[in-house]
Scaffold this motif. Structure first.
Motif, PDB file in Angstrom:
ATOM      1  N   UNK A  52       0.842  -1.192   0.000  1.00 13.56           N
ATOM      2  CA  UNK A  52       0.000   0.000   0.000  1.00 13.56           C
ATOM      3  C   UNK A  52       0.878   1.243   0.000  1.00 13.56           C
ATOM      4  N   UNK A  53       0.303   2.381   0.089  1.00  7.37           N
ATOM      5  CA  UNK A  53       1.044   3.639   0.127  1.00  7.37           C
ATOM      6  C   UNK A  53       1.851   3.791   1.405  1.00  7.37           C
ATOM      7  N   UNK A  54       2.751   4.763   1.449  1.00  6.39           N
ATOM      8  CA  UNK A  54       3.652   4.942   2.584  1.00  6.39           C
ATOM      9  C   UNK A  54       2.959   5.167   3.929  1.00  6.39           C
ATOM     10  N   UNK A  55       1.773   5.718   3.939  1.00  5.28           N
ATOM     11  CA  UNK A  55       1.095   6.025   5.196  1.00  5.28           C
ATOM     12  C   UNK A  55       0.239   4.870   5.711  1.00  5.28           C
ATOM     13  N   UNK A  56       0.243   3.735   5.017  1.00  4.16           N
ATOM     14  CA  UNK A  56      -0.639   2.629   5.380  1.00  4.16           C
ATOM     15  C   UNK A  56       0.127   1.326   5.512  1.00  4.16           C
ATOM     16  N   UNK A  57      -0.536   0.341   6.075  1.00  4.97           N
ATOM     17  CA  UNK A  57       0.054  -0.991   6.233  1.00  4.97           C
ATOM     18  C   UNK A  57       0.165  -1.684   4.877  1.00  4.97           C
ATOM     19  N   UNK A  58       0.858  -2.799   4.855  1.00  3.99           N
ATOM     20  CA  UNK A  58       1.043  -3.565   3.614  1.00  3.99           C
ATOM     21  C   UNK A  58       0.137  -4.776   3.549  1.00  3.99           C
ATOM     22  N   UNK A  59       0.265  -5.500   2.465  1.00  3.10           N
ATOM     23  CA  UNK A  59      -0.372  -6.772   2.242  1.00  3.10           C
ATOM     24  C   UNK A  59      -1.801  -6.958   2.689  1.00  3.10           C
ATOM     25  N   UNK A  60      -2.737  -6.928   1.753  1.00  8.53           N
ATOM     26  CA  UNK A  60      -4.130  -7.209   2.055  1.00  8.53           C
ATOM     27  C   UNK A  60      -4.888  -6.073   2.700  1.00  8.53           C
ATOM     28  N   UNK A  61      -4.417  -4.843   2.564  1.00  7.14           N
ATOM     29  CA  UNK A  61      -5.068  -3.716   3.233  1.00  7.14           C
ATOM     30  C   UNK A  61      -5.909  -2.834   2.325  1.00  7.14           C
ATOM     31  N   UNK A  62      -5.958  -3.103   1.039  1.00  6.16           N
ATOM     32  CA  UNK A  62      -6.770  -2.279   0.130  1.00  6.16           C
ATOM     33  C   UNK A  62      -8.240  -2.384   0.542  1.00  6.16           C
ATOM     34  N   UNK A  63      -8.881  -1.246   0.692  1.00  8.20           N
ATOM     35  CA  UNK A  63     -10.268  -1.209   1.149  1.00  8.20           C
ATOM     36  C   UNK A  63     -11.267  -1.370   0.012  1.00  8.20           C
ATOM     37  N   UNK A  64     -10.872  -0.990  -1.199  1.00 13.54           N
ATOM     38  CA  UNK A  64     -11.770  -1.062  -2.350  1.00 13.54           C
ATOM     39  C   UNK A  64     -11.031  -1.680  -3.539  1.00 13.54           C
ATOM     40  N   UNK A  65     -11.782  -2.209  -4.482  1.00 13.18           N
ATOM     41  CA  UNK A  65     -11.179  -2.709  -5.712  1.00 13.18           C
ATOM     42  C   UNK A  65     -10.524  -1.561  -6.468  1.00 13.18           C
ATOM     43  N   UNK A  66      -9.396  -1.839  -7.109  1.00 12.64           N
ATOM     44  CA  UNK A  66      -8.671  -0.901  -7.971  1.00 12.64           C
ATOM     45  C   UNK A  66      -8.264   0.388  -7.242  1.00 12.64           C
ATOM     46  N   UNK A  67      -7.940   0.287  -5.969  1.00 12.19           N
ATOM     47  CA  UNK A  67      -7.497   1.450  -5.196  1.00 12.19           C
ATOM     48  C   UNK A  67      -6.202   1.970  -5.814  1.00 12.19           C
ATOM     49  N   UNK A  68      -6.167   3.252  -6.129  1.00 12.48           N
ATOM     50  CA  UNK A  68      -5.082   3.838  -6.924  1.00 12.48           C
ATOM     51  C   UNK A  68      -3.696   3.715  -6.303  1.00 12.48           C
ATOM     52  N   UNK A  69      -3.591   3.713  -4.977  1.00  4.56           N
ATOM     53  CA  UNK A  69      -2.264   3.661  -4.364  1.00  4.56           C
ATOM     54  C   UNK A  69      -1.891   2.281  -3.825  1.00  4.56           C
ATOM     55  N   UNK A  70      -2.676   1.272  -4.147  1.00  2.96           N
ATOM     56  CA  UNK A  70      -2.285  -0.091  -3.767  1.00  2.96           C
ATOM     57  C   UNK A  70      -1.719  -0.804  -4.996  1.00  2.96           C
ATOM     58  N   UNK A  71      -0.821  -1.755  -4.764  1.00  2.00           N
ATOM     59  CA  UNK A  71      -0.185  -2.419  -5.894  1.00  2.00           C
ATOM     60  C   UNK A  71      -0.010  -3.903  -5.649  1.00  2.00           C
ATOM     61  N   UNK A  72       0.295  -4.609  -6.730  1.00  2.00           N
ATOM     62  CA  UNK A  72       0.633  -6.032  -6.686  1.00  2.00           C
ATOM     63  C   UNK A  72       1.888  -6.249  -7.534  1.00  2.00           C
ATOM     64  N   UNK A  73       2.635  -7.286  -7.194  1.00  2.00           N
ATOM     65  CA  UNK A  73       3.781  -7.670  -8.015  1.00  2.00           C
ATOM     66  C   UNK A  73       3.282  -8.405  -9.254  1.00  2.00           C
ATOM     67  N   UNK A  74       3.816  -8.042 -10.409  1.00  2.00           N
ATOM     68  CA  UNK A  74       3.524  -8.737 -11.667  1.00  2.00           C
ATOM     69  C   UNK A  74       4.832  -8.942 -12.419  1.00  2.00           C
ATOM     70  N   UNK A  75       4.874  -9.920 -13.311  1.00  2.00           N
ATOM     71  CA  UNK A  75       6.069 -10.055 -14.147  1.00  2.00           C
ATOM     72  C   UNK A  75       6.312  -8.759 -14.929  1.00  2.00           C
ATOM     73  N   UNK A  76       7.567  -8.361 -15.054  1.00  2.00           N
ATOM     74  CA  UNK A  76       7.925  -7.120 -15.748  1.00  2.00           C
ATOM     75  C   UNK A  76       7.289  -7.073 -17.134  1.00  2.00           C
ATOM     76  N   UNK A  77       6.721  -5.916 -17.482  1.00  2.00           N
ATOM     77  CA  UNK A  77       6.105  -5.712 -18.785  1.00  2.00           C
ATOM     78  C   UNK A  77       4.627  -6.071 -18.849  1.00  2.00           C
ATOM     79  N   UNK A  78       4.075  -6.610 -17.781  1.00  2.00           N
ATOM     80  CA  UNK A  78       2.684  -7.053 -17.778  1.00  2.00           C
ATOM     81  C   UNK A  78       1.705  -5.933 -17.436  1.00  2.00           C
TER      82      UNK A  78
END
Length: 92
Positions: A52-78
């Motif tokens: 998640x973003x710097x002000x929030x916890x990590x892993x599994x903390x996104x509150x809504x689908x497609x939250x702009x400041x949350x991310x997932x690891x993907x293979x490069x170029x995907x």
């Protein structure tokens, strides 16, 4: 309700809470993948992000689908191939 039933119910509830807390703790430290990766922002389902973003916890903390400041690891170029995906957080 008998005292024995109350104790068994309380013990079951305590075990469930402990397991849920352990599962939540396991989601906090998402390891970097062993393959060449990129962080893809804005595509994770609620509760399915890797971090998640710097002000929030990590892993599994996104509150809504497609939250702009949350991310997932993907293979490069995907990421660029996924509608709404970005290799950087959305600008506010």
């Amino acid at each position: 309700m008998s005292r024995t039933t109350t104790i068994v119910t309380a013990a079951g509830l305590a075990a469930a809470v402990t397991l849920a807390a352990a599962a939540a703790q396991a989601q906090v430290n998402v390891p970097k993948p062993s393959y060449k990766f990129e962080k893809c922002y804005g595509i994770a389902k609620a509760g399915q992000n890797d971090c998640f973003g710097p002000a929030n916890a990590c892993g599994g903390t996104a509150k809504i689908d497609r939250q702009a400041d949350s991310w997932v690891y993907l293979p490069a170029g995907t990421c660029k191939k996924i509608p709404g995906g970005s290799t950087g957080p959305a600008k506010s």
